[in-house]
Each structure stands twice: as C-alpha cells, then as structure tokens.
Design an enzyme around this catalytic site. Structure first.
Site, PDB file in Angstrom:
ATOM      1  CB  THR A   9      24.969 -50.615 -27.264  1.00 33.46           C
ATOM      2  OG1 THR A   9      24.440 -50.082 -26.040  1.00 33.46           O
ATOM      3  CG2 THR A   9      25.307 -52.068 -27.019  1.00 33.46           C
ATOM      4  CD  GLU A  46      22.885 -51.105 -21.367  1.00 33.44           C
ATOM      5  OE1 GLU A  46      23.102 -52.053 -20.596  1.00 33.44           O
ATOM      6  OE2 GLU A  46      22.406 -50.026 -20.982  1.00 33.44           O
ATOM      7  CE1 TYR A  63      20.738 -54.528 -27.355  1.00 34.17           C
ATOM      8  CE2 TYR A  63      21.786 -53.257 -25.613  1.00 34.17           C
ATOM      9  CZ  TYR A  63      21.326 -53.351 -26.917  1.00 34.17           C
ATOM     10  OH  TYR A  63      21.455 -52.285 -27.758  1.00 34.17           O
ATOM     11  CE  LYS A  84      22.973 -54.404 -30.197  1.00 34.08           C
ATOM     12  NZ  LYS A  84      22.811 -53.925 -31.579  1.00 34.08           N
TER      13      LYS A  84
HETATM   14  P1  NAP Z   1      14.306 -50.540 -31.955  1.00 36.21           P
HETATM   15  O1  NAP Z   1      13.460 -49.318 -32.069  1.00 36.21           O
HETATM   16  O2  NAP Z   1      13.988 -51.563 -30.914  1.00 36.21           O
HETATM   17  O3  NAP Z   1      14.295 -51.246 -33.393  1.00 36.21           O
HETATM   18  C1  NAP Z   1      14.800 -52.525 -33.576  1.00 36.21           C
HETATM   19  C2  NAP Z   1      14.556 -52.943 -35.013  1.00 36.21           C
HETATM   20  O4  NAP Z   1      15.094 -54.257 -35.217  1.00 36.21           O
HETATM   21  C3  NAP Z   1      13.078 -53.020 -35.424  1.00 36.21           C
HETATM   22  O5  NAP Z   1      12.957 -52.594 -36.750  1.00 36.21           O
HETATM   23  C4  NAP Z   1      12.790 -54.503 -35.309  1.00 36.21           C
HETATM   24  O6  NAP Z   1      11.736 -54.930 -36.122  1.00 36.21           O
HETATM   25  C5  NAP Z   1      14.091 -55.059 -35.838  1.00 36.21           C
HETATM   26  N1  NAP Z   1      14.351 -56.458 -35.480  1.00 36.21           N
HETATM   27  C6  NAP Z   1      14.400 -57.003 -34.243  1.00 36.21           C
HETATM   28  N2  NAP Z   1      14.702 -58.310 -34.322  1.00 36.21           N
HETATM   29  C7  NAP Z   1      14.830 -58.598 -35.643  1.00 36.21           C
HETATM   30  C8  NAP Z   1      15.117 -59.771 -36.370  1.00 36.21           C
HETATM   31  N3  NAP Z   1      15.348 -60.935 -35.756  1.00 36.21           N
HETATM   32  N4  NAP Z   1      15.182 -59.700 -37.729  1.00 36.21           N
HETATM   33  C9  NAP Z   1      14.944 -58.532 -38.366  1.00 36.21           C
HETATM   34  N5  NAP Z   1      14.654 -57.385 -37.736  1.00 36.21           N
HETATM   35  C10 NAP Z   1      14.599 -57.420 -36.392  1.00 36.21           C
HETATM   36  O7  NAP Z   1      15.847 -50.128 -31.736  1.00 36.21           O
HETATM   37  P2  NAP Z   1      16.560 -48.709 -31.977  1.00 36.21           P
HETATM   38  O8  NAP Z   1      16.424 -47.905 -30.734  1.00 36.21           O
HETATM   39  O9  NAP Z   1      16.145 -48.160 -33.269  1.00 36.21           O
HETATM   40  O10 NAP Z   1      18.079 -49.153 -32.038  1.00 36.21           O
HETATM   41  C11 NAP Z   1      18.702 -49.496 -33.286  1.00 36.21           C
HETATM   42  C12 NAP Z   1      19.950 -50.327 -33.028  1.00 36.21           C
HETATM   43  O11 NAP Z   1      20.865 -49.589 -32.220  1.00 36.21           O
HETATM   44  C13 NAP Z   1      19.694 -51.631 -32.257  1.00 36.21           C
HETATM   45  O12 NAP Z   1      20.612 -52.586 -32.720  1.00 36.21           O
HETATM   46  C14 NAP Z   1      20.011 -51.258 -30.826  1.00 36.21           C
HETATM   47  O13 NAP Z   1      20.383 -52.411 -30.077  1.00 36.21           O
HETATM   48  C15 NAP Z   1      21.163 -50.295 -31.030  1.00 36.21           C
HETATM   49  N6  NAP Z   1      21.342 -49.271 -30.004  1.00 36.21           N
HETATM   50  C16 NAP Z   1      20.304 -48.478 -29.651  1.00 36.21           C
HETATM   51  C17 NAP Z   1      20.503 -47.486 -28.706  1.00 36.21           C
HETATM   52  C18 NAP Z   1      19.391 -46.552 -28.314  1.00 36.21           C
HETATM   53  O14 NAP Z   1      19.544 -45.855 -27.319  1.00 36.21           O
HETATM   54  N7  NAP Z   1      18.315 -46.477 -29.072  1.00 36.21           N
HETATM   55  C19 NAP Z   1      21.762 -47.316 -28.134  1.00 36.21           C
HETATM   56  C20 NAP Z   1      22.828 -48.121 -28.548  1.00 36.21           C
HETATM   57  C21 NAP Z   1      22.599 -49.106 -29.499  1.00 36.21           C
HETATM   58  P3  NAP Z   1      10.191 -54.901 -35.624  1.00 36.21           P
HETATM   59  O15 NAP Z   1       9.726 -53.488 -35.850  1.00 36.21           O
HETATM   60  O16 NAP Z   1       9.555 -55.906 -36.507  1.00 36.21           O
HETATM   61  O17 NAP Z   1      10.197 -55.276 -34.172  1.00 36.21           O
HETATM   62  P1  GDP Z   2      18.861 -49.105 -21.176  1.00 29.42           P
HETATM   63  O1  GDP Z   2      19.825 -48.091 -20.652  1.00 29.42           O
HETATM   64  O2  GDP Z   2      19.197 -49.606 -22.534  1.00 29.42           O
HETATM   65  O3  GDP Z   2      18.575 -50.212 -20.227  1.00 29.42           O
HETATM   66  O4  GDP Z   2      17.497 -48.261 -21.441  1.00 29.42           O
HETATM   67  P2  GDP Z   2      16.100 -48.192 -20.656  1.00 29.42           P
HETATM   68  O5  GDP Z   2      15.448 -46.942 -21.104  1.00 29.42           O
HETATM   69  O6  GDP Z   2      15.332 -49.467 -20.810  1.00 29.42           O
HETATM   70  O7  GDP Z   2      16.501 -48.062 -19.112  1.00 29.42           O
HETATM   71  C1  GDP Z   2      17.305 -46.987 -18.630  1.00 29.42           C
HETATM   72  C2  GDP Z   2      17.392 -47.057 -17.127  1.00 29.42           C
HETATM   73  O8  GDP Z   2      16.094 -46.778 -16.569  1.00 29.42           O
HETATM   74  C3  GDP Z   2      17.820 -48.414 -16.539  1.00 29.42           C
HETATM   75  O9  GDP Z   2      18.757 -48.185 -15.517  1.00 29.42           O
HETATM   76  C4  GDP Z   2      16.527 -48.976 -15.958  1.00 29.42           C
HETATM   77  O10 GDP Z   2      16.738 -49.847 -14.826  1.00 29.42           O
HETATM   78  C5  GDP Z   2      15.852 -47.687 -15.507  1.00 29.42           C
HETATM   79  N1  GDP Z   2      14.392 -47.828 -15.306  1.00 29.42           N
HETATM   80  C6  GDP Z   2      13.707 -47.518 -14.172  1.00 29.42           C
HETATM   81  N2  GDP Z   2      12.406 -47.799 -14.314  1.00 29.42           N
HETATM   82  C7  GDP Z   2      12.258 -48.294 -15.574  1.00 29.42           C
HETATM   83  C8  GDP Z   2      11.123 -48.752 -16.304  1.00 29.42           C
HETATM   84  O11 GDP Z   2       9.996 -48.776 -15.821  1.00 29.42           O
HETATM   85  N3  GDP Z   2      11.349 -49.181 -17.583  1.00 29.42           N
HETATM   86  C9  GDP Z   2      12.607 -49.154 -18.144  1.00 29.42           C
HETATM   87  N4  GDP Z   2      12.766 -49.568 -19.412  1.00 29.42           N
HETATM   88  N5  GDP Z   2      13.697 -48.732 -17.476  1.00 29.42           N
HETATM   89  C10 GDP Z   2      13.527 -48.307 -16.199  1.00 29.42           C
END
Ligand code: NAP
Ligand code: GDP
Length: 334
Positions: A133, A135, A156, A160
């Site tokens: 990520t 992050e 987090y 990662k």
């Molecule tokens: P998400 O919607 O939060 O989905 C997370 C998934 O992981 C869900 O299926 C959840 O299951 C499962 N999970 C969590 N803890 C688990 C455990 N202990 N054992 C088995 N399964 C578990 O995340 P996403 O947005 O699809 O992201 C996918 C991956 O990319 C994650 O690793 C995230 O950190 C990474 N990532 C995401 C972004 C982004 O912007 N979306 C960016 C960079 C990296 P449940 O449905 O049961 O909760």
């Molecule tokens: P992140 O980049 O993985 O932390 O994704 P988020 O969508 O959770 O947050 C993106 C940015 O939005 C961060 O800088 C947060 O501090 C800001 N933010 C401001 N208000 C909120 C809120 O109400 N919820 C979340 N999730 N983020 C917020």
C-alpha cells in the site's frame, strides 16, 4: 483440453477480492476464496457471482479460514494447489489500526508470511501477490514510486511494511514468484462504508433521499490519489502474468484533497457540502499521512497498465450507485 488455472484469493468478500474473483471467473479461472465464519451475512459483495449467468459462478469455491491461522493456510494450499495466490485479506482501516495494533500486525503483516511459508512447503511454482500500500510511504514527500523510502504513519502502514519485506525476502531467498503491489487508494461502489470516499457518497445519497441532514468528518486537508478499484485488480493480475517477479506502484498521479472530493460528490447531486459537513475530532488520527500522489510509470511501461477513471468521475459513479441502492437496486449491479 488444458487444465483451468486455479486462483486462491484471501479477502474475497472485500472490495478488491470481489472484483478480482469476478474478473478471474470471467477469464475462465477456477476461483477459491477464503471466508471468515461470521454470525451475520458477510458475502454481499460476492453473492451475485453465484447467480450471474454471464459469469461461470459454479467455479467459485469458498473455504472457511483466517489468514492469521498458519496451519489452515498450509492445509488450504495443499488442498487447492493454486497456480496463483492473491493475498488481499487485511485489517485494512488506518484509523482502526490505532485501536487494534497487535491484531493489525497479524492480519495485515504476518498473514503474508503464513501464505509464503505455505507456498514454500507445498509448491514453489505458485505465484504470489501481496497487497502492499501507499500507506507504507506515509510521510515521504510525493510523488512516490517504487524507489521512495518507507515512512509509515500508522500501525497499519507498519504492518504492511513487514508484509512487503517478507514478500521480497522470500522472492530473493527461495526464488519465488512473489510480488508486491504498492497500490494507492482505490475506491468503488463496493468500498467499505467507513472509508472517506464512500462515507461521503453514501451521505450524499441519504441527503438526496431525505434520510440524513448532516455528515460528521475529520481532517479535510489531506491529499489522496484515488483510483477505480476494478482497474487496480486488473493491474494485480497483470503483475502475476509478467515475465519477471518485481514490485509495482499503481496510482492515477492525481492530487485532490478531501474537500475536493466533497465538492465533486455534493455538486453532482446539486448540493453545497458546506451546508452539511460538520467536524468531529474522533475521526482524526494520532499521526496523519498528509499527501499521497503516486507515480505509476513503471506499471505503464512494463505492464501496459494505466488508470483511466479519475476522482471527479469516480465520485459521480459512487454517488449514482449509492442513490440507486437506496432506490432498491441489487448489490450485484455494482
Ligand atoms: P476490504 O474491503 O477491507 O477487505 C478486506 C478483506 O479481508 C475482507 O474480505 C475481510 O473479510 C478480509 N479479512 C480481514 N481480516 C481477515 C482475517 N484475519 N482472515 C481472513 N480474512 C480477513 O479491503 P480492500 O479495500 O478490498 O483492500 C484489499 C487489500 O488491499 C487489503 O489488504 C488492503 O489493506 C490493501 N489495500 C487497499 C487499498 C485501497 O485503497 N482499497 C490500497 C492499498 C492497499 P470480512 O469481509 O470477513 O471482513
Ligand atoms: P486511508 O488513506 O487509507 O487512511 O483512507 P481513508 O479513506 O480512511 O482516509 C483518507 C483520508 O481522509 C485520511 O487523511 C483521513 O484522515 C481523512 N478523513 C477525514 N475525515 C474522515 C472520516 O470521517 N473518515 C475517514 N475514514 N477518513 C477521513
């Protein structure tokens, strides 16, 4: 007839896992997904895959398990014998990681080791994708790319960084095809409702429908590089089809503040966000990541990958989907 490719997706019930399963099924893969047992239904993002006549849903097989359970990962690797593993499971919420740092270390960090060990002892030809990520870059100044030093700003991000290095180490030590996707934020109508983009678009939809009149938020000044999730899962697949295993950034290269996203989403519905948004300090983080702007030049030149959906359009797609949901549209439509 050649054997169908088998993929094992952890996090299949999440945003990315559901798009990945859909795309791999459409390519003819046999898809195996890891699901957690839960007392309430947690499969709304993948349920439609069993019923969509355009997608061979009978090739989707679900297995109970948890990525923190090394023995179960080992057992499933032997049982499934996948060609490709996508480790998308994580405790993926930055703010929550400050409340649950130790669990986040296991679910978002050590889980990669559990899967890599299972691959190493089962079949070293299995290809492995680790969901890293932006992050991890945290406080390092933009634009961030594969050479940018890590400076994570949350439990987090720190977890990662572990997953990133253990994936690289297993690639170098055991010659595994193991890669990290260093993905910048990517969103969609399937994004979790507590991430900032979805929180905003859902609130807009509720305001339009007369179901809400205010939206409580934290820091509106941070800058993010938001892309469209299905394009990013396609990028993950391309990484595992490459000739050589190497790590990639995926990003749009655009820079917008939370304030900008509020403007895109509310204006799409003919509303002024300043009339609805209120500040609540509980949404602030102890340490913030101020600016993330990615440089995906390597993915473009090596994988031919490029983001096409940019934040103004993304906000509109998400608002429209949330309004349609409130009007009774089925989950599988999005
Ligand atoms: P998400 O919607 O939060 O989905 C997370 C998934 O992981 C869900 O299926 C959840 O299951 C499962 N999970 C969590 N803890 C688990 C455990 N202990 N054992 C088995 N399964 C578990 O995340 P996403 O947005 O699809 O992201 C996918 C991956 O990319 C994650 O690793 C995230 O950190 C990474 N990532 C995401 C972004 C982004 O912007 N979306 C960016 C960079 C990296 P449940 O449905 O049961 O909760
Ligand atoms: P992140 O980049 O993985 O932390 O994704 P988020 O969508 O959770 O947050 C993106 C940015 O939005 C961060 O800088 C947060 O501090 C800001 N933010 C401001 N208000 C909120 C809120 O109400 N919820 C979340 N999730 N983020 C917020």
């Amino acid at each position: 007839m050649t054997e169908a490719k088998r993929a094992f997706i952890t996090g299949v019930t999440g945003q990315d896992g559901s798009y990945m399963a859909q795309q791999l099924l459409a390519k003819g893969y046999e898809v195996h997904g890891l699901v957690r047992r839960s007392s309430t239904f947690n499969r709304s993002r993948i349920d439609h895959l069993h019923h969509d006549e355009h997608i061979p849903g009978k090739n989707l097989h679900l297995h109970y398990g948890d990525v923190t359970d090394a023995a179960r990962m080992q057992q499933l690797m032997v049982e499934i014998r996948p060609h490709e593993v996508y480790n998308l499971a994580a405790q993926s919420h930055v703010r929550v990681s400050f409340d649950e740092p130790a669990y986040t270390a296991q679910a978002s960090g050590v889980s990669a080791l559990n899967l890599l060990e299972a691959i190493r002892s089962t079949d070293t030809s299995i290809r492995f994708y680790q969901a890293a990520t932006s992050e991890m870059f945290g406080a390092s100044p933009p634009p961030q790319n594969e050479q940018t030093p890590f400076y994570p700003r949350s439990p987090y991000g720190v977890a990662k960084v572990y997953s990133y290095w253990i994936t690289r180490n297993y690639r170098e030590a055991y010659d595994l095809f193991a890669v990290n996707g260093q993905l910048f934020n990517h969103e969609s109508p399937r994004r979790g409702e507590t991430f900032v983009t979805r929180k905003i678009t859902l609130a807009v939809a509720k305001i339009v429908k007369g179901l809400a009149s205010e939206l409580w938020m934290g820091n509106l000044d941070s800058v993010r590089d938001w892309g469209y999730a299905p394009e990013y899962t396609d990028g993950m697949w391309r990484m595992l089809q490459a000739d050589e295993p190497t790590d990639f950034v995926l990003a749009t290269g655009t820079a917008y503040t939370i304030r900008d996203f509020l403007t895109f989403a509310f204006e799409h519905a003919g509303l002024d966000w300043q009339e609805y948004v209120k500040f609540d300090p509980k949404f602030l983080r102890p340490t913030e990541v101020d600016v993330l702007i990615g440089d995906a030049g390597k993915a473009k030149s090596v994988l031919g990958w490029e983001a096409t959906v940019l934040p103004p359009q993304l906000a509109q797609v998400m608002v429209d989907a949330d309004i349609a949901r409130l009007e009774g549209a089925k989950e599988g439509q999005f």
